[in-house]
Design a protein around this motif. Structure first.
Motif, short mmCIF file in Angstrom:
data_model
loop_
_atom_site.label_atom_id
_atom_site.label_comp_id
_atom_site.label_asym_id
_atom_site.label_seq_id
_atom_site.Cartn_x
_atom_site.Cartn_y
_atom_site.Cartn_z
N LEU A 19 0.78 -1.06 0.10
CA LEU A 19 0.21 0.16 0.02
C LEU A 19 1.16 0.92 0.10
O LEU A 19 0.36 2.20 -0.82
N LEU A 20 1.83 1.23 0.89
CA LEU A 20 3.05 2.40 0.65
C LEU A 20 3.46 2.61 -0.68
O LEU A 20 3.46 3.75 -0.91
N ILE A 21 3.61 1.14 -1.49
CA ILE A 21 4.13 1.60 -2.33
C ILE A 21 3.31 2.02 -3.67
O ILE A 21 3.58 2.73 -4.59
N TRP A 22 2.66 1.61 -3.56
CA TRP A 22 1.30 1.90 -3.94
C TRP A 22 1.40 3.53 -4.57
O TRP A 22 0.80 3.59 -5.43
N GLN A 23 1.24 3.98 -2.79
CA GLN A 23 0.92 5.27 -2.79
C GLN A 23 2.00 6.27 -3.36
O GLN A 23 1.52 7.57 -3.50
N GLY A 24 2.60 5.81 -3.01
CA GLY A 24 3.53 6.43 -2.85
C GLY A 24 4.40 6.60 -1.56
O GLY A 24 3.44 7.34 -0.79
N THR A 25 5.33 5.35 -1.14
CA THR A 25 6.02 6.00 0.22
C THR A 25 6.59 7.92 0.43
O THR A 25 6.64 8.15 1.27
N GLY A 26 6.74 8.29 -0.21
CA GLY A 26 7.50 10.12 -0.54
C GLY A 26 6.51 10.53 0.00
O GLY A 26 6.65 11.39 1.29
#
Length: 340
Positions: A19-26
């Motif tokens: 989920l973090l990678i999908w939404q963009g961790t930064g």
């Protein structure tokens, strides 16, 4: 940690990372950073519902436990549930041990935690139904049509399971469980444990018979859930995505219901984040802000939970030393007790 917990934790962590990678961790982390030092007063505010939950325990065992002691006990239980891979059973076990360490009879401690945990779960269902009512108003306006029925069915299923647990308590769940264990392992003498389990069942029945205390415990738990809504409101405010009180209520009630339904996943890792992503469109919250909201809650869990686990460690070690010292005290000899 058993195999089921390991699998659940692994899947939850994988979902969390995905989920973090999908939404963009930064993007998510920059949104969370917007709260800045505001996370400290948010963590401090959580002490309010924590004390209310402790009062819900203390009212059931008022003669054996002070509010201060109940608050420390509740703090330890939350810390274990949030940060250790013990599922939702680890916290209650830790709370029972804490109460025993402070002089309460183990049977009364087990009964008190069992009843208070059940009443808190009932209060959470009522809180979730309140959120569903708010959700229903939004559904009539055409938002979240696809989530209304699944949420209602999930709440109904949890209610049925909780009612079954309540009925089991009324019929002597502890005695039944130990009798089943005694049949599975006949080599061990289970008589003393069966007597203790039956005693716990009797105290549970007695507590449920004290209607004023039961109602007070339920209401304190419900108020604790409602007050916890302010935490969501504060987090969104500090992150720069303010929401109304009604929207905060919807996010907190249904978010906690989703987290509660995933009790088998340690810390509901990944499930809580996915729940907020599902609920975010209902209140107009961006996806990265929804994940940042979940991470802010987990930051609060770390700020309060790590000291709670440290306190648990030292209290357990102190209790063991005290018990060892008591066991090593020599018995008085005949000459010591002889009259002069």
């Amino acid at each position: 940690m058993n195999r089921t917990a390991i699998v659940s934790l692994t899947l939850g962590f994988a979902l969390f990372v995905a989920l973090l990678i999908w939404q963009g961790t930064g993007s998510v982390m920059s949104t969370l950073a917007g709260a800045g030092w505001g996370l400290l007063p948010i963590a401090a505010f959580h002490l309010v519902p924590l004390v209310l939950d402790a009062a819900a325990i203390q009212v059931l065992v008022a003669k054996s436990c002070s509010l201060r002691r109940a608050t420390l006990t509740r703090w330890v239980g939350e810390s274990v549930n949030s940060l250790l891979p013990a599922g939702q059973i680890g916290g209650p076990i830790a709370m029972v041990r804490q109460m025993k360490q402070n002089g309460m009879a183990g049977r009364e401690a087990a009964a008190g935690i069992t009843v208070s945990t059940t009443l808190q779960a009932v209060a959470q269902i009522v809180f979730a139904l309140l959120g569903l009512a708010v959700f229903g108003i939004g559904a009539t306006r055409g938002t979240g049509d696809g989530l209304w029925m699944p949420m209602l069915l999930a709440t109904g299923l949890i209610s049925v399971l909780l009612y079954g647990f309540y009925v089991a308590q009324r019929r002597g769940i502890f005695g039944w469980a130990f009798r089943m264990l005694s049949k599975m392992s006949s080599k061990r003498d289970w008589s003393s444990l069966l007597d203790r389990a039956d005693a716990v069942d009797e105290i549970v029945l007695r507590m449920y018979g004290q209607r004023r205390q039961v109602i007070a415990s339920f209401l304190l738990s419900l108020v604790g859930w409602i007050v916890g809504t302010a935490e969501v409101w504060l987090i969104c405010h500090f992150m720069g995505f303010p929401v109304s009180w009604v929207d905060a209520l919807l996010l907190e009630s249904l978010g906690q219901a989703i987290r509660g339904a995933a009790f088998f996943v340690p810390g509901s890792l990944g499930v809580q984040e996915g729940g907020y992503l599902l609920l975010a469109p209902l209140v107009g919250l961006p996806a990265d802000a929804a994940l940042a909201l979940s991470l802010a809650k987990r930051t609060r869990e770390l700020l309060l939970g790590v000291p709670g686990l440290v306190y648990l460690h030292f209290s357990e070690r102190g209790w063991r030393r005290q018990r060892e010292a008591q066991q090593n005290v020599p018995l008085p000899s005949a000459t010591d007790t002889a009259p002069l």
